[in-house]
Write a protein that holds these residues in place. Structure first.
Motif, PDB file in Angstrom:
ATOM      1  N   VAL A 117      90.731  16.403  30.831  1.00 20.64           N
ATOM      2  CA  VAL A 117      89.763  16.243  31.927  1.00 20.64           C
ATOM      3  C   VAL A 117      88.566  15.428  31.448  1.00 20.64           C
ATOM      4  N   PHE A 124      86.764   6.817  32.636  1.00 22.79           N
ATOM      5  CA  PHE A 124      86.334   6.358  33.952  1.00 22.79           C
ATOM      6  C   PHE A 124      84.905   5.790  33.871  1.00 22.79           C
ATOM      7  N   PHE A 128      83.533   1.832  34.352  1.00 19.64           N
ATOM      8  CA  PHE A 128      82.399   1.575  35.217  1.00 19.64           C
ATOM      9  C   PHE A 128      81.371   0.684  34.478  1.00 19.64           C
ATOM     10  N   ALA A 144      84.853   0.504  43.382  1.00 19.17           N
ATOM     11  CA  ALA A 144      84.339   1.805  43.820  1.00 19.17           C
ATOM     12  C   ALA A 144      85.183   2.328  44.974  1.00 19.17           C
ATOM     13  N   SER A 147      88.578   3.453  43.696  1.00 26.58           N
ATOM     14  CA  SER A 147      88.500   4.751  43.006  1.00 26.58           C
ATOM     15  C   SER A 147      88.483   5.903  43.998  1.00 26.58           C
ATOM     16  N   ALA A 148      87.717   5.740  45.063  1.00 28.68           N
ATOM     17  CA  ALA A 148      87.641   6.802  46.070  1.00 28.68           C
ATOM     18  C   ALA A 148      88.993   6.966  46.765  1.00 28.68           C
ATOM     19  N   ALA A 151      91.441   8.853  44.415  1.00 26.51           N
ATOM     20  CA  ALA A 151      91.172  10.303  44.364  1.00 26.51           C
ATOM     21  C   ALA A 151      91.587  10.973  45.663  1.00 26.51           C
ATOM     22  N   VAL A 155      94.386  13.987  46.164  1.00 25.14           N
ATOM     23  CA  VAL A 155      94.115  15.274  46.818  1.00 25.14           C
ATOM     24  C   VAL A 155      95.072  15.477  47.988  1.00 25.14           C
ATOM     25  N   LEU A 158      98.302  16.650  46.823  1.00 22.31           N
ATOM     26  CA  LEU A 158      98.236  18.051  46.414  1.00 22.31           C
ATOM     27  C   LEU A 158      98.560  18.984  47.575  1.00 22.31           C
TER      28      LEU A 158
ATOM     29  N   ILE B  40      89.307  18.203  50.618  1.00 17.90           N
ATOM     30  CA  ILE B  40      88.064  17.704  50.016  1.00 17.90           C
ATOM     31  C   ILE B  40      86.819  18.330  50.649  1.00 17.90           C
ATOM     32  N   HIS B  91      84.260  19.899  37.197  1.00 15.26           N
ATOM     33  CA  HIS B  91      85.056  19.720  35.974  1.00 15.26           C
ATOM     34  C   HIS B  91      84.671  20.740  34.902  1.00 15.26           C
ATOM     35  N   SER B 115      92.631  21.105  42.273  1.00 13.98           N
ATOM     36  CA  SER B 115      91.671  20.683  43.296  1.00 13.98           C
ATOM     37  C   SER B 115      90.317  20.386  42.667  1.00 13.98           C
ATOM     38  N   VAL B 117      89.663  19.319  39.631  1.00 14.04           N
ATOM     39  CA  VAL B 117      89.727  18.047  38.903  1.00 14.04           C
ATOM     40  C   VAL B 117      89.667  16.878  39.882  1.00 14.04           C
ATOM     41  N   LEU B 118      90.529  16.923  40.909  1.00 10.71           N
ATOM     42  CA  LEU B 118      90.669  15.763  41.796  1.00 10.71           C
ATOM     43  C   LEU B 118      89.494  15.617  42.754  1.00 10.71           C
ATOM     44  N   VAL B 119      88.964  16.729  43.258  1.00 15.13           N
ATOM     45  CA  VAL B 119      87.794  16.627  44.141  1.00 15.13           C
ATOM     46  C   VAL B 119      86.577  16.171  43.317  1.00 15.13           C
ATOM     47  N   ASP B 121      86.784  14.082  40.824  1.00 18.59           N
ATOM     48  CA  ASP B 121      87.003  12.633  40.735  1.00 18.59           C
ATOM     49  C   ASP B 121      86.571  11.935  42.028  1.00 18.59           C
ATOM     50  N   TYR B 122      86.895  12.561  43.136  1.00 14.95           N
ATOM     51  CA  TYR B 122      86.524  11.981  44.430  1.00 14.95           C
ATOM     52  C   TYR B 122      85.000  11.871  44.565  1.00 14.95           C
ATOM     53  N   PHE B 124      82.802  11.761  42.207  1.00 13.09           N
ATOM     54  CA  PHE B 124      82.308  10.762  41.266  1.00 13.09           C
ATOM     55  C   PHE B 124      82.489   9.355  41.840  1.00 13.09           C
ATOM     56  N   SER B 125      83.636   9.113  42.466  1.00  9.45           N
ATOM     57  CA  SER B 125      83.886   7.809  43.101  1.00  9.45           C
ATOM     58  C   SER B 125      82.922   7.570  44.260  1.00  9.45           C
ATOM     59  N   ARG B 126      82.678   8.626  45.021  1.00  8.12           N
ATOM     60  CA  ARG B 126      81.752   8.508  46.154  1.00  8.12           C
ATOM     61  C   ARG B 126      80.342   8.195  45.657  1.00  8.12           C
ATOM     62  N   PHE B 128      79.598   6.541  43.089  1.00  9.22           N
ATOM     63  CA  PHE B 128      79.696   5.176  42.646  1.00  9.22           C
ATOM     64  C   PHE B 128      79.560   4.217  43.850  1.00  9.22           C
TER      65      PHE B 128
END
Lengths: 331, 331
Positions: A117, A124, A128, A144, A147-148, A151, A155, A158, B40, B91, B115, B117-119, B121-122, B124-126, B128
């Motif tokens: 993780v 990542f 950036f 950007a 990446s969104a 992710a 999800v 999942l 999410i 995380h 969830s 981990v991936l949310v 990541d989401y 973090f992308s947002r 960005f």
């Protein structure tokens, strides 16, 4: 360089881009290091040595060259794309609880989920930093957004993966997110950094999108079709209860008894000896694998078709061959 | 607004920034949503409703106002900072295998590690995407570097946490990474977006850095000192075998028997009834808690001292009071 039909398209592209790829590899090794946390280079070296095909960074380099780029930011962007890819692999292995990737033990098995993780987060962040160095806000915007989308796709997968109500449209959305978004960003930023016009960057995006979709459909199909190349065993996705396109097609055509079978094995995860064989028979009965292959071929054709918009260049033919190569993995 | 000594510094700052914080909260709610993946907003809503103090975004808003900023990018940056913070919390909960945060069950317990981990990541992308919208490459550079420093600090903590050889210098490096890097980026970007000069942005960085270090030292001390405010029980870090500053100090002053105790309980994780009580006695014997408190006060004083460089503004006093407030949690 003379065209040699005996050399695989991927290797031909790698030879053409060899100098650039050397620079990308040097940059990757340099930036994956960490002054303070020795665990980071341990984990990343393990991944880098596992030797993926580096298809995504090659797409960025190819797109930049195809658009006549002369600078060196394309090398940074290629490394960026590979870092994002590697970060998602690390997090995927945690999410999938995988033990093997490319025939080697995964990082989460060799170290632990925590390392996967956090080192993923580190890569990542490093990606950036690299893209900021190009100084292009448009490139930053594209990556950007990609990446969104990645992710979001992960999800969505999942929650959709074990749900028999998942449609082909939802499957396509997952695939567009988790795989095609990085392919299309990889090709698009190559054009953007080269200052290509809108029609060209759009075609590059569309090529990457269609190629990425084709690539993932083939990957999912290989899991039932069988191949030495993936390092996966037949039926891994079935055992992990992943609802991929072949199964979605078979479920759509299932009678009541067959539906109960999929409900038990995929939704409830109550699997017994012989279930994989039954699953393979049902896929065959409903022509689900052949139809999935047709779908993959359709996307590969679409990828090739948009290339006509791009400048006439030997790389254009190579990108076309790459699209053929992706589906040719189905032997 | 008249100064009211009965109102806590944090609440005074929140009142002063109320309009901006409303805008930040609206933006957070809007951007944490996802069109395609309903999981999410479920996870993020759980976190947002848990109602953290929103200290980090307030620092960004305060820094921007203090430097006379008139635009609205500071709201985007404040939301960016909160998204990065929330992503790291998600995380961290996976890494720490936590079951509770702010007195509520964590997302990894309510949903699953995948969830989280991936949310994460989401989000973090947002974050960005939000910072790209400000169009400031300098802001992007600062936040990219902060993200890498945060991840590096977390990985370093992973390898150092149970190692008795960890020095105060390594502890400081971990704390600078995992906590102070986001505090200092939060204050610095507030100044940068306002077009402040180098001396001012440096002072804002230094304030955030010292405040963040003080904040984390106090957090680690509260785990032995005790407090209702954290929602943590006394000894959680001890049970999780985290080598924080009070223990590092006690280990440095330990005799052979005491060293064996720390080796058994922290390094080997072989804990028995009564061990926490012994640990507390050893901390007391070696004055480790008082000395840790002195360290936290030193950093808070340093945070206040650098404020003299900043423009004379009622927010300057509030930032000074925030530094006092951080250590005043130790009652």
């Amino acid at each position: 360089m003379p065209m040699d039909a005996s050399v695989k398209p991927h290797d031909r592209l790698a030879r053409f881009l060899a100098d650039d790829m050397d620079a990308v590899n040097v940059l990757i090794r340099k930036r994956m290091a960490s002054e303070h946390a020795p665990r980071i280079p341990e984990v990343t070296a393990h991944l880098v040595e596992a030797g993926g095909k580096r298809l995504r960074p090659m797409l960025t380099l190819a797109a930049a060259h195809l658009c006549g780029y002369q600078g060196d930011h394309h090398v940074k962007l290629a490394a960026t794309v590979e870092f994002i890819h590697t970060a998602t692999l690390l997090h995927d292995d945690v999410v999938d609880e995988s033990g093997q990737r490319r025939g080697r033990p995964t990082a989460n098995l060799l170290w632990d989920n925590k390392s996967s993780v956090l080192v993923g987060d580190y890569l990542f962040s490093r990606s950036f930093q690299l893209m900021v160095e190009t100084g292009s806000l448009r490139v930053l915007d594209i990556l950007a957004n990609a990446s969104a989308t990645i992710a979001e796709g992960e999800v969505l997968q999942l929650t959709a993966a074990q749900d028999l109500a998942t449609t082909e449209a939802i499957y396509l959305q997952v695939v567009r997110g988790k795989t095609a978004a990085l392919f299309s960003a990889a090709t698009e930023v190559g054009g953007v950094i080269a200052g290509a016009d809108d029609a060209t960057t759009q075609a590059l995006f569309d090529y990457g999108d269609a190629l990425g979709i084709s690539f993932q459909i083939v990957d999912d199909l290989l899991d039932y079709w069988g191949s030495d190349a993936t390092g996966k065993n037949i039926g891994d996705d079935f055992r992990e209860r992943k609802l991929t396109l072949p199964v979605i097609k078979a479920v759509a055509r299932a009678d009541a008894t067959e539906r109960d079978f999929w409900k038990r094995t995929i939704e409830k995860g109550n699997q017994q000896d012989g279930d994989l064989e039954t699953a393979l028979e049902l896929l065959k009965k409903h022509n689900a694998m052949e139809d999935t292959r047709t779908e993959a071929l359709k996307w590969a054709d679409q990828a090739k078709a948009v290339l006509s918009v791009l400048p006439d260049h030997e790389l254009r033919q190579m990108l076309s061959d790459i699209a053929d190569y992706v589906v040719a993995r189905l032997r």
